[in-house]
Motif scaffolding. Structure first.
Motif, short mmCIF file in Angstrom:
data_model
loop_
_atom_site.label_atom_id
_atom_site.label_comp_id
_atom_site.label_asym_id
_atom_site.label_seq_id
_atom_site.Cartn_x
_atom_site.Cartn_y
_atom_site.Cartn_z
N GLN A 37 22.15 23.61 25.38
CA GLN A 37 21.95 21.98 25.11
C GLN A 37 22.81 21.71 23.78
N ALA A 38 23.22 20.40 23.52
CA ALA A 38 23.89 20.04 22.33
C ALA A 38 23.12 20.42 21.21
N GLY A 39 23.61 20.85 19.98
CA GLY A 39 23.11 21.31 18.94
C GLY A 39 22.64 22.93 18.90
N SER A 70 25.98 24.20 16.34
CA SER A 70 25.90 22.98 16.53
C SER A 70 26.74 22.39 17.49
N LYS A 75 28.54 20.95 20.91
CA LYS A 75 28.69 19.59 21.37
C LYS A 75 29.10 19.59 22.71
N PRO A 76 28.91 18.35 23.48
CA PRO A 76 29.17 18.50 24.90
C PRO A 76 30.89 18.67 25.17
N GLU A 77 31.55 18.41 24.11
CA GLU A 77 33.00 18.50 24.32
C GLU A 77 33.56 19.80 23.92
N ASP A 78 32.72 20.68 23.69
CA ASP A 78 32.72 22.20 23.49
C ASP A 78 32.68 22.85 24.97
N THR A 79 32.37 22.21 25.85
CA THR A 79 32.38 22.76 27.41
C THR A 79 33.59 22.86 27.52
N VAL A 112 27.83 22.76 27.51
CA VAL A 112 26.95 22.28 26.86
C VAL A 112 26.71 20.79 27.22
N SER A 113 25.46 20.86 27.33
CA SER A 113 25.07 19.41 28.06
C SER A 113 24.09 18.53 26.87
N SER A 114 24.48 17.28 27.05
CA SER A 114 23.75 16.29 26.09
C SER A 114 22.42 16.01 26.30
#
Length: 130
Positions: free
Chosen positions: A13-15, A88, A90-94, A128-130
Motif C-alpha cells: 500500500q502507499a506509504g 514512503s 507511492k503508486p507512481e513507484d510501481t 504500490v496501490s493507493s
C-alpha cells in the motif's frame, strides 16, 4: 557467466516500505558500480539509484530526484550484493525494478544512463496501490 538476481519485490500500500536485494555471481563489482533502474508499464527504463566506487576511495551514492529522501541504496561487497530500501512508497513507484552492475566506477555524471552498465538482472515487480 555473470548473473544478477533480484529479490524482495511485491505488492504494498502507499506509504509502506519494501527492501529490494540483488546478488551478483560470476563477477565482483566492488571496484565499480551497482545500481537500480525501473520500468513502468508503457514507459522507458529509468534510473533510480546507484552506488559507485570513486577516485576518492569511497563509495558514492546517486539518486533520481523522484526518490531522494525516500530510497536508500547500500552494498555489501562480502556478499556481492546491493540493496534498495524503499520507504514512503507511492503508486507512481510501481514498476519492474532492475539491478545493474558495472565493472568500472563512475567518474562523471553518466551513472544514470543504462547503456553504461555491463550486466543486468531479470527484474522484480513492485506494485504500490493507493
Amino acid at each position: 557467466q555473470v548473473q544478477l538476481v533480484e529479490s524482495g519485490g511485491g505488492a504494498v500500500q502507499a506509504g509502506d516500505s519494501l527492501r529490494l536485494s540483488c546478488t551478483a555471481s560470476g563477477r565482483t563489482f566492488s571496484s565499480g558500480a551497482m545500481g537500480w533502474f525501473r520500468q513502468a508499464p508503457g514507459k522507458e527504463r529509468d534510473f533510480v539509484a546507484t552506488t559507485s566506487w570513486s577516485a576518492g576511495s569511497v563509495y558514492l551514492a546517486y539518486y533520481a530526484d523522484s526518490v531522494k529522501g525516500r530510497f536508500t541504496i547500500s552494498r555489501d561487497n562480502a556478499k556481492n550484493m546491493v540493496s534498495l530500501q524503499m520507504n514512503s512508497l507511492k503508486p507512481e513507484d510501481t514498476a519492474v525494478y532492475y539491478c545493474a552492475g558495472r565493472l568500472a566506477y563512475f567518474s562523471g555524471s553518466d551513472y544514470s544512463r543504462q547503456e553504461q552498465y555491463d550486466s543486468w538482472g531479470q527484474g522484480t515487480q513492485v506494485t504500490v496501490s493507493s
